[in-house]
Design a protein around this motif. Structure first.
Motif, PDB file in Angstrom:
ATOM      1  N   LEU A 133     -15.297  17.904 -10.495  1.00 53.67           N
ATOM      2  CA  LEU A 133     -14.779  16.583 -10.838  1.00 53.67           C
ATOM      3  C   LEU A 133     -15.889  15.592 -11.174  1.00 53.67           C
ATOM      4  O   LEU A 133     -15.655  14.380 -11.215  1.00 53.67           O
ATOM      5  CB  LEU A 133     -13.921  16.030  -9.692  1.00 53.67           C
ATOM      6  CG  LEU A 133     -12.751  16.908  -9.251  1.00 53.67           C
ATOM      7  CD1 LEU A 133     -11.963  16.216  -8.154  1.00 53.67           C
ATOM      8  CD2 LEU A 133     -11.850  17.259 -10.435  1.00 53.67           C
ATOM      9  N   ARG A 134     -17.087  16.089 -11.434  1.00 54.26           N
ATOM     10  CA  ARG A 134     -18.200  15.245 -11.852  1.00 54.26           C
ATOM     11  C   ARG A 134     -19.045  16.015 -12.866  1.00 54.26           C
ATOM     12  O   ARG A 134     -18.950  17.252 -12.968  1.00 54.26           O
ATOM     13  CB  ARG A 134     -19.059  14.825 -10.660  1.00 54.26           C
ATOM     14  CG  ARG A 134     -19.452  15.946  -9.717  1.00 54.26           C
ATOM     15  CD  ARG A 134     -20.170  15.397  -8.474  1.00 54.26           C
ATOM     16  NE  ARG A 134     -20.267  16.378  -7.417  1.00 54.26           N
ATOM     17  CZ  ARG A 134     -21.228  17.281  -7.275  1.00 54.26           C
ATOM     18  NH1 ARG A 134     -22.222  17.323  -8.173  1.00 54.26           N
ATOM     19  NH2 ARG A 134     -21.245  18.131  -6.272  1.00 54.26           N
ATOM     20  N   SER A 135     -19.839  15.287 -13.630  1.00 55.93           N
ATOM     21  CA  SER A 135     -20.629  15.937 -14.669  1.00 55.93           C
ATOM     22  C   SER A 135     -21.799  16.696 -14.057  1.00 55.93           C
ATOM     23  O   SER A 135     -22.301  16.356 -12.984  1.00 55.93           O
ATOM     24  CB  SER A 135     -21.146  14.907 -15.675  1.00 55.93           C
ATOM     25  OG  SER A 135     -22.105  14.051 -15.077  1.00 55.93           O
ATOM     26  N   THR A 139     -24.019  12.029 -14.636  1.00 52.78           N
ATOM     27  CA  THR A 139     -23.869  10.781 -15.382  1.00 52.78           C
ATOM     28  C   THR A 139     -22.488  10.162 -15.169  1.00 52.78           C
ATOM     29  O   THR A 139     -22.326   8.961 -15.407  1.00 52.78           O
ATOM     30  CB  THR A 139     -24.094  10.984 -16.889  1.00 52.78           C
ATOM     31  OG1 THR A 139     -23.249  12.049 -17.351  1.00 52.78           O
ATOM     32  CG2 THR A 139     -25.548  11.316 -17.183  1.00 52.78           C
ATOM     33  N   TRP A 140     -21.495  10.946 -14.765  1.00 50.89           N
ATOM     34  CA  TRP A 140     -20.188  10.373 -14.455  1.00 50.89           C
ATOM     35  C   TRP A 140     -19.551  11.118 -13.284  1.00 50.89           C
ATOM     36  O   TRP A 140     -19.877  12.287 -13.007  1.00 50.89           O
ATOM     37  CB  TRP A 140     -19.256  10.362 -15.670  1.00 50.89           C
ATOM     38  CG  TRP A 140     -19.025  11.679 -16.361  1.00 50.89           C
ATOM     39  CD1 TRP A 140     -19.614  12.114 -17.502  1.00 50.89           C
ATOM     40  CD2 TRP A 140     -18.105  12.729 -15.964  1.00 50.89           C
ATOM     41  NE1 TRP A 140     -19.151  13.373 -17.846  1.00 50.89           N
ATOM     42  CE2 TRP A 140     -18.221  13.761 -16.923  1.00 50.89           C
ATOM     43  CE3 TRP A 140     -17.206  12.892 -14.913  1.00 50.89           C
ATOM     44  CZ2 TRP A 140     -17.465  14.936 -16.855  1.00 50.89           C
ATOM     45  CZ3 TRP A 140     -16.458  14.066 -14.835  1.00 50.89           C
ATOM     46  CH2 TRP A 140     -16.594  15.060 -15.802  1.00 50.89           C
ATOM     47  N   GLY A 284     -19.283   5.793 -14.513  1.00 50.54           N
ATOM     48  CA  GLY A 284     -20.703   6.099 -14.620  1.00 50.54           C
ATOM     49  C   GLY A 284     -21.489   4.823 -14.840  1.00 50.54           C
ATOM     50  O   GLY A 284     -20.921   3.788 -15.218  1.00 50.54           O
ATOM     51  N   ILE A 285     -22.783   4.900 -14.608  1.00 52.13           N
ATOM     52  CA  ILE A 285     -23.667   3.751 -14.802  1.00 52.13           C
ATOM     53  C   ILE A 285     -24.211   3.776 -16.232  1.00 52.13           C
ATOM     54  O   ILE A 285     -24.673   4.815 -16.720  1.00 52.13           O
ATOM     55  CB  ILE A 285     -24.817   3.763 -13.780  1.00 52.13           C
ATOM     56  CG1 ILE A 285     -24.250   3.654 -12.350  1.00 52.13           C
ATOM     57  CG2 ILE A 285     -25.797   2.622 -14.049  1.00 52.13           C
ATOM     58  CD1 ILE A 285     -25.301   3.702 -11.264  1.00 52.13           C
ATOM     59  N   ILE A 286     -24.169   2.628 -16.889  1.00 52.11           N
ATOM     60  CA  ILE A 286     -24.594   2.507 -18.280  1.00 52.11           C
ATOM     61  C   ILE A 286     -26.108   2.727 -18.394  1.00 52.11           C
ATOM     62  O   ILE A 286     -26.885   2.335 -17.524  1.00 52.11           O
ATOM     63  CB  ILE A 286     -24.213   1.129 -18.839  1.00 52.11           C
ATOM     64  CG1 ILE A 286     -22.697   0.915 -18.716  1.00 52.11           C
ATOM     65  CG2 ILE A 286     -24.651   0.983 -20.288  1.00 52.11           C
ATOM     66  CD1 ILE A 286     -21.862   1.958 -19.415  1.00 52.11           C
TER      67      ILE A 286
END
Length: 363
Positions: A133-135, A139-140, A284-286
Motif C-alpha cells: 500500500l506504499r510505493s 514517495t507516496w 506524498g511530500i512534494i
C-alpha cells in the motif's frame, strides 16, 4: 486552519504564485486575484501547505487535531486530482505545496513518475503501512483503503449466484450490469489490477464480456449505480464500498429505501481467486516542499490510531493501519480477503488499461 479552494487560474500564473499572489476562492465565495496576505508562504516554518483532492468536511476535523497537537498550521488548497497535479507542475520550483493527497493510486503513481514527489524515509510510516500500500521508493503512502465490490438487487439476485469480477462477463448477466464510465480512475485501477494478475489478453477478453452485459451505457457516479440497482434498472453494479456504507449510515428515508433493496458482495474470496480489489487515498511530500520536516510530521500523524479513526472512519473507509478497527457501519460488511497485489503496479498498467477498455467499447 486556513482553508481555501483551488482556482483554475492558478494553473497559469506560476509567476504570480512565486510572488505571493494566490488566486483562490475566499470564504465568501468570491475569487481573489490580488495579493493575499494569508496565501501559503514558501518561507513558513510553522505550517504546511496541503493540496488535497478529498472534499470531505470531516477531514477538516483531522487537520485541526494535527494543528492542536503540533502547533503546525495547515493551509488547505482543494481541487481535483488532475487540477492539483497540473498546478504543481506549473508552479515548478516556486510551488508552495508541501503535501499532496489524492483519492486513487493512479494519480499518486503519475506524480511519482513525473518527479513531483520526494522520498520520505520514516520508520513510523513503513512500519505502520503494509508494503503493498506504499510505493517502493517511499514517495507516496496509502492512508485509507476502499474495496471495489458488487452491489446487487435483493429481489432479483440470489447472492449465491455471485462469485468473482470475472464471472460478471458470463452471458447469464447480459443486460444486468451497471458501472460508471471508463474514464473513472476506480474502474481503470480495477482493470489495471487484472492486467497485473492475469495478463492483458485475458483481461481484455474479460472486459469485452463485461461490456456486452451492460444494462445501459455508463453514466453517473457510484451512488448512481447503487440507485440504478435498487430501482431495477440493472441487477448488479461495481462500486466502492464506502458509497454503500454512506447510504447505510444516512438517516434520509430515501437513502434507507435504497439500502432496503440492495446487498453488498465482496468478490473473489475463494482460494486462488486473488481477493477483492482495493484502492487507497494516499499522500506524498512534494519534491520542492518548503516545509519538509513539518510535512513528514503530518504524514506520520496520519497513521496514528487517533488520526486513522477520523480520516478513514468519518468517510466509511477502511483504516490502512491494521490495528485500527473500521467504524460500526463498515464493520457490518464482515470479514473479507483483500488482494495483496502491490498498488504501485496498477499505476504502471494504467495506460494499458485505458487503451484496453477503449478497444472493448467501454465508454
Amino acid at each position: 486552519m486556513k482553508s481555501r479552494s483551488l482556482s483554475l487560474c492558478g494553473l497559469f500564473l506560476g509567476l504570480a504564485i512565486a510572488t505571493g499572489c494566490t488566486p483562490a476562492t475566499n470564504n465568501n465565495g468570491a475569487t481573489d486575484t490580488t495579493t493575499d496576505p494569508d496565501a501559503p508562504s514558501s518561507e513558513a516554518t510553522g505550517e504546511i501547505n496541503l493540496y488535497s483532492s478529498r472534499h470531505y468536511d470531516s477531514d477538516a476535523e483531522l487537520y485541526e487535531a494535527f494543528s492542536e497537537a503540533t502547533g503546525i498550521e495547515v493551509n488547505l488548497i482543494e481541487g481535483s486530482d488532475d487540477e492539483l497535479l497540473e498546478r504543481i507542475r506549473t508552479e515548478g520550483e516556486n510551488s508552495p505545496a508541501d503535501v499532496l493527497i489524492t483519492v486513487d493510486v493512479a494519480r499518486l503513481w503519475r506524480a511519482q513518475q513525473d518527479g513531483l514527489l520526494q522520498p520520505t524515509e520514516s520508520e513510523v510510516l513503513t512500519s505502520a503501512i503494509p508494503e503493498n500500500l506504499r510505493s517502493s521508493d517511499n514517495t507516496w503512502f496509502g492512508l485509507t483503503k476502499r474495496a471495489r465490490i458488487i452491489v446487487y438487487n435483493t429481489e432479483t439476485v440470489d447472492p449465491a449466484e455471485l462469485s468473482t469480477y470475472e464471472d460478471l462477463a458470463d452471458p447469464k448477466w447480459e443486460g444486468r450490469v451497471c458501472v460508471r464510465s471508463s474514464s473513472n480512475t476506480y474502474n481503470q485501477s480495477l482493470v489495471a489490477a487484472k492486467i497485473v494478475e492475469k495478463g492483458a489478453e485475458a483481461t481484455e477478453e474479460w472486459v469485452q464480456g463485461l461490456v456486452a452485459n451492460f444494462a445501459r451505457e455508463p453514466e453517473g457516479n457510484d451512488t448512481a449505480q447503487i440507485q440504478a440497482v435498487a430501482s431495477g434498472v440493472c441487477d448488479v453494479a461495481l462500486v466502492n464500498s464506502y458509497y454503500v456504507a454512506r447510504l447505510r449510515a444516512s438517516e434520509d428515508p430515501q437513502d434507507q429505501e435504497i439500502v432496503a433493496n440492495i446487498g453488498a458482495f465482496f468478490p473473489n474470496q475463494n482460494e486462488g481467486e486473488g481477493g477483492t480489489h482495493i484502492n487507497i487515498s494516499g499522500a506524498g511530500i512534494i519534491a520542492n516542499a518548503p516545509n519538509v520536516e513539518a510535512a513528514q510530521e503530518f504524514l506520520e500523524f496520519m497513521v496514528t490510531p487517533e488520526a486513522q479513526e477520523i480520516f478513514a472512519n468519518n468517510n466509511n473507509e477502511y483504516p490502512v493501519v491494521d490495528t485500527v478497527a473500521p467504524n460500526d457501519v463498515v464493520a457490518q460488511f464482515g470479514d473479507w480477503t483483500a488482494s495483496d497485489l502491490p498498488l504501485e503496479s496498477f499505476g504502471e498498467q494504467n495506460a494499458e488499461a485505458v487503451m484496453l477498455m477503449d478497444r472493448a467499447g467501454w465508454k
